[in-house]
Design a protein around this motif. Sequence first.
Motif, PDB file in Angstrom:
ATOM      1  N   ALA A 214       0.823  -1.209   0.000  1.00  0.00           N
ATOM      2  CA  ALA A 214       0.000   0.000   0.000  1.00  0.00           C
ATOM      3  C   ALA A 214       0.857   1.259   0.000  1.00  0.00           C
ATOM      4  CB  ALA A 214      -0.921   0.001   1.220  1.00  0.00           C
ATOM      5  N   LEU A 215       2.069   1.146   0.522  1.00  0.00           N
ATOM      6  CA  LEU A 215       2.965   2.289   0.633  1.00  0.00           C
ATOM      7  C   LEU A 215       3.647   2.623  -0.685  1.00  0.00           C
ATOM      8  CD1 LEU A 215       4.799   4.245   2.413  1.00  0.00           C
ATOM      9  CD2 LEU A 215       6.319   2.271   2.670  1.00  0.00           C
ATOM     10  N   ILE A 216       4.003   1.594  -1.475  1.00  0.00           N
ATOM     11  CA  ILE A 216       4.894   1.753  -2.619  1.00  0.00           C
ATOM     12  C   ILE A 216       4.097   1.898  -3.906  1.00  0.00           C
ATOM     13  CG2 ILE A 216       6.759   0.652  -3.923  1.00  0.00           C
ATOM     14  CD1 ILE A 216       7.428  -0.884  -1.300  1.00  0.00           C
ATOM     15  N   ASN A 217       4.534   2.844  -4.750  1.00  0.00           N
ATOM     16  CA  ASN A 217       3.918   3.074  -6.046  1.00  0.00           C
ATOM     17  C   ASN A 217       4.916   2.790  -7.166  1.00  0.00           C
ATOM     18  OD1 ASN A 217       1.323   4.107  -5.137  1.00  0.00           O
ATOM     19  ND2 ASN A 217       2.463   5.908  -4.433  1.00  0.00           N
ATOM     20  N   PRO A 218       4.443   2.444  -8.359  1.00  0.00           N
ATOM     21  CA  PRO A 218       5.343   2.223  -9.493  1.00  0.00           C
ATOM     22  C   PRO A 218       6.230   3.440  -9.743  1.00  0.00           C
ATOM     23  CG  PRO A 218       3.139   1.457 -10.024  1.00  0.00           C
ATOM     24  CD  PRO A 218       3.027   2.184  -8.709  1.00  0.00           C
ATOM     25  N   GLY A 219       7.509   3.168 -10.001  1.00  0.00           N
ATOM     26  CA  GLY A 219       8.448   4.251 -10.260  1.00  0.00           C
ATOM     27  C   GLY A 219       9.102   4.824  -9.027  1.00  0.00           C
ATOM     28  N   ASP A 220       8.632   4.435  -7.833  1.00  0.00           N
ATOM     29  CA  ASP A 220       9.264   4.906  -6.598  1.00  0.00           C
ATOM     30  C   ASP A 220      10.689   4.367  -6.474  1.00  0.00           C
ATOM     31  OD1 ASP A 220       7.039   6.288  -5.797  1.00  0.00           O
ATOM     32  OD2 ASP A 220       6.398   4.844  -4.288  1.00  0.00           O
TER      33      ASP A 220
ATOM     34  N   ALA B 191       8.035  -6.365  -2.057  1.00  0.00           N
ATOM     35  CA  ALA B 191       7.042  -5.316  -2.273  1.00  0.00           C
ATOM     36  C   ALA B 191       7.503  -4.331  -3.339  1.00  0.00           C
ATOM     37  CB  ALA B 191       6.764  -4.583  -0.964  1.00  0.00           C
ATOM     38  N   ALA B 192       8.794  -3.952  -3.316  1.00  0.00           N
ATOM     39  CA  ALA B 192       9.310  -3.004  -4.300  1.00  0.00           C
ATOM     40  C   ALA B 192       9.221  -3.574  -5.710  1.00  0.00           C
ATOM     41  CB  ALA B 192      10.749  -2.635  -3.962  1.00  0.00           C
ATOM     42  N   VAL B 193       9.704  -4.805  -5.885  1.00  0.00           N
ATOM     43  CA  VAL B 193       9.705  -5.411  -7.214  1.00  0.00           C
ATOM     44  C   VAL B 193       8.277  -5.629  -7.708  1.00  0.00           C
ATOM     45  CG1 VAL B 193      10.368  -7.460  -8.533  1.00  0.00           C
ATOM     46  CG2 VAL B 193      11.968  -6.469  -6.885  1.00  0.00           C
ATOM     47  N   THR B 194       7.416  -6.121  -6.830  1.00  0.00           N
ATOM     48  CA  THR B 194       6.025  -6.374  -7.208  1.00  0.00           C
ATOM     49  C   THR B 194       5.320  -5.105  -7.656  1.00  0.00           C
ATOM     50  OG1 THR B 194       5.903  -8.223  -5.648  1.00  0.00           O
ATOM     51  CG2 THR B 194       3.823  -7.280  -6.386  1.00  0.00           C
ATOM     52  N   ARG B 195       5.651  -3.997  -7.010  1.00  0.00           N
ATOM     53  CA  ARG B 195       5.002  -2.722  -7.325  1.00  0.00           C
ATOM     54  C   ARG B 195       5.746  -1.924  -8.400  1.00  0.00           C
ATOM     55  NH1 ARG B 195       0.335  -1.401  -6.894  1.00  0.00           N
ATOM     56  NH2 ARG B 195       0.635   0.680  -6.000  1.00  0.00           N
TER      57      ARG B 195
ATOM     58  N   PRO C  99      13.215 -11.402 -11.396  1.00  0.00           N
ATOM     59  CA  PRO C  99      11.955 -10.656 -11.289  1.00  0.00           C
ATOM     60  C   PRO C  99      12.142  -9.143 -11.441  1.00  0.00           C
ATOM     61  CG  PRO C  99      12.061 -12.355  -9.610  1.00  0.00           C
ATOM     62  CD  PRO C  99      13.416 -12.303 -10.243  1.00  0.00           C
ATOM     63  N   ALA C 100      13.234  -8.613 -10.895  1.00  0.00           N
ATOM     64  CA  ALA C 100      13.487  -7.178 -11.031  1.00  0.00           C
ATOM     65  C   ALA C 100      13.743  -6.816 -12.488  1.00  0.00           C
ATOM     66  CB  ALA C 100      14.671  -6.773 -10.164  1.00  0.00           C
ATOM     67  N   ARG C 101      14.491  -7.652 -13.179  1.00  0.00           N
ATOM     68  CA  ARG C 101      14.769  -7.403 -14.605  1.00  0.00           C
ATOM     69  C   ARG C 101      13.478  -7.422 -15.407  1.00  0.00           C
ATOM     70  NH1 ARG C 101      18.551 -10.576 -14.698  1.00  0.00           N
ATOM     71  NH2 ARG C 101      17.543 -12.465 -15.492  1.00  0.00           N
ATOM     72  N   GLU C 102      12.613  -8.376 -15.116  1.00  0.00           N
ATOM     73  CA  GLU C 102      11.333  -8.460 -15.826  1.00  0.00           C
ATOM     74  C   GLU C 102      10.427  -7.272 -15.497  1.00  0.00           C
ATOM     75  OE1 GLU C 102       9.961 -12.252 -14.541  1.00  0.00           O
ATOM     76  OE2 GLU C 102      11.151 -13.378 -16.008  1.00  0.00           O
ATOM     77  N   ALA C 103      10.578  -6.733 -14.279  1.00  0.00           N
ATOM     78  CA  ALA C 103       9.780  -5.570 -13.882  1.00  0.00           C
ATOM     79  C   ALA C 103      10.400  -4.262 -14.356  1.00  0.00           C
ATOM     80  CB  ALA C 103       9.626  -5.538 -12.361  1.00  0.00           C
ATOM     81  N   GLY C 104      11.628  -4.328 -14.882  1.00  0.00           N
ATOM     82  CA  GLY C 104      12.296  -3.131 -15.373  1.00  0.00           C
ATOM     83  C   GLY C 104      12.814  -2.217 -14.298  1.00  0.00           C
ATOM     84  N   VAL C 105      13.167  -2.789 -13.120  1.00  0.00           N
ATOM     85  CA  VAL C 105      13.644  -1.974 -12.004  1.00  0.00           C
ATOM     86  C   VAL C 105      15.015  -2.470 -11.540  1.00  0.00           C
ATOM     87  CG1 VAL C 105      11.322  -1.413 -11.238  1.00  0.00           C
ATOM     88  CG2 VAL C 105      12.488  -3.405 -10.263  1.00  0.00           C
TER      89      VAL C 105
ATOM     90  N   VAL D  58      19.346   6.540  -9.495  1.00  0.00           N
ATOM     91  CA  VAL D  58      18.793   5.278  -9.999  1.00  0.00           C
ATOM     92  C   VAL D  58      17.565   5.453 -10.897  1.00  0.00           C
ATOM     93  CG1 VAL D  58      17.245   4.698  -8.060  1.00  0.00           C
ATOM     94  CG2 VAL D  58      18.417   2.880  -9.297  1.00  0.00           C
ATOM     95  N   PRO D  59      16.737   6.485 -10.741  1.00  0.00           N
ATOM     96  CA  PRO D  59      15.614   6.616 -11.683  1.00  0.00           C
ATOM     97  C   PRO D  59      16.061   6.843 -13.126  1.00  0.00           C
ATOM     98  CG  PRO D  59      15.196   7.900  -9.708  1.00  0.00           C
ATOM     99  CD  PRO D  59      16.626   7.481  -9.663  1.00  0.00           C
ATOM    100  N   ASN D  60      17.313   7.282 -13.319  1.00  0.00           N
ATOM    101  CA  ASN D  60      17.819   7.542 -14.659  1.00  0.00           C
ATOM    102  C   ASN D  60      18.419   6.305 -15.312  1.00  0.00           C
ATOM    103  OD1 ASN D  60      17.186  10.331 -14.408  1.00  0.00           O
ATOM    104  ND2 ASN D  60      19.064  10.652 -13.250  1.00  0.00           N
ATOM    105  N   CYS D  61      18.455   5.190 -14.598  1.00  0.00           N
ATOM    106  CA  CYS D  61      18.970   3.949 -15.178  1.00  0.00           C
ATOM    107  C   CYS D  61      18.004   3.453 -16.265  1.00  0.00           C
ATOM    108  CB  CYS D  61      19.120   2.868 -14.108  1.00  0.00           C
ATOM    109  SG  CYS D  61      20.458   3.186 -12.941  1.00  0.00           S
ATOM    110  N   GLY D  62      18.546   3.054 -17.365  1.00  0.00           N
ATOM    111  CA  GLY D  62      17.705   2.537 -18.434  1.00  0.00           C
ATOM    112  C   GLY D  62      17.325   1.094 -18.204  1.00  0.00           C
ATOM    113  N   PRO D  63      16.399   0.574 -18.990  1.00  0.00           N
ATOM    114  CA  PRO D  63      15.950  -0.813 -18.823  1.00  0.00           C
ATOM    115  C   PRO D  63      17.047  -1.835 -19.064  1.00  0.00           C
ATOM    116  CG  PRO D  63      15.078   0.146 -20.851  1.00  0.00           C
ATOM    117  CD  PRO D  63      15.688   1.263 -20.079  1.00  0.00           C
ATOM    118  N   GLN D  64      18.122  -1.424 -19.738  1.00  0.00           N
ATOM    119  CA  GLN D  64      19.197  -2.364 -20.027  1.00  0.00           C
ATOM    120  C   GLN D  64      19.977  -2.766 -18.777  1.00  0.00           C
ATOM    121  OE1 GLN D  64      19.091   0.762 -20.975  1.00  0.00           O
ATOM    122  NE2 GLN D  64      21.016   1.815 -20.476  1.00  0.00           N
ATOM    123  N   VAL D  65      19.855  -2.022 -17.684  1.00  0.00           N
ATOM    124  CA  VAL D  65      20.551  -2.378 -16.444  1.00  0.00           C
ATOM    125  C   VAL D  65      19.585  -2.860 -15.375  1.00  0.00           C
ATOM    126  CG1 VAL D  65      22.442  -0.779 -16.909  1.00  0.00           C
ATOM    127  CG2 VAL D  65      20.518  -0.020 -15.491  1.00  0.00           C
TER     128      VAL D  65
END
Length: 352
Positions: free
Chosen positions: A48-54, A73-77, A101-107, A317-324
């Motif tokens: 409930a606390l975490i939003n996508p892109g956080d 929770a972070a990866v799921t969200r 899972p993180a790679r598949e979520a793009g985070v 870290v928000p500036n990291c591209g999906p390749q990492v």
Amino acid sequence: MTARALVDRGLMPTLAGRDGRRLSQLASELGGLDFRIADAADRGSLTALINPGDVVISTVTPFRTLGEEVVRAAVTRGAHYLDVAPEPPHIRKVFQKWGRPAREAGVVVMPSVGFSFTPGNIAGAVALQEAGPQATRVQVAYFVLGDFEQNSFSAGVLDSVTGALFEPGLVRRGGVIEAEMPGRRERTYVIDGIERSALSVGGSEHFALAQFQPQVRDVDVYIGWLRPDPKGRSLLPKSATSTARLSPGRAITKMMHRRLVAAAEEGPDSAGRTAMVSMVVAEAQDSSGNTLSRVTLTGPNPYDLTARLLAWHASAVPNCGPQVAGAIGPVGAFGLTAAVEGARQAGLERVD
């Protein structure tokens, strides 16, 4: 300290924890930040606390029992995740279980941001770059220098660090991550003309340095602040380390560990922190063990250094591209030049 470092960088973090009174007080001190009640043991409160892109920064200890739910929770969200874990079982779990899972979520999920073990990742990568393709081994050692007392570590840090002495560690040998109990190996370093003993531990370098240079086959990490120096000073009592590695008396040692943590305070004040200096030594070696390059970094005390490193990583870290995306170290995520600059902004400087 991390919240203050984030605000100093112009960020406005949302504070989260179990104690609403203390959260409200800190939020007010830092200019009226938002805060939420959440518990690392309550999956519902985390999601409930975490939003996508956080960007989620976890300082929950001990990570061996509380850490994974925050990663989940972070990866799921769909949020990036950073933590300060010095505990090998948690580090291994983040890289080996949550990387895909993180790679598949793009985070990005990045454990051990702070004194343990960001400086070794950066110093080791610089040493590898300077050594060239002949380097297949890296040895990293951490030290805390200066004047310190028994209360130089908070209860949470003591619980993470000393508790990890009873858990399986890790080492990289021949390109393979293997389990190894902490303290199995020992090495002596000469720092400022004084011989200092360091014990082997597991760190994020075992995973991340091989990401940076795939030819790396062997990685060793040591910590040199668990034992007293020649003047008898130590951040931890001898009893916390001398018998933790041995089978006989482990139950007694664990009891002593619990008492040590229970008696700990909130950590050093500003004056106590100022008296300490962080140091990391990294050596890149060839397959025969010959040192090809050596890098030594020094910086502020582990607490201030960790807070500043977390703040820089959170802003970058928000500036990291999906390749990492995935479980990754700082050099893999940002590139060596940017990671070195982040370390410099946090106060780390190369002295040799």
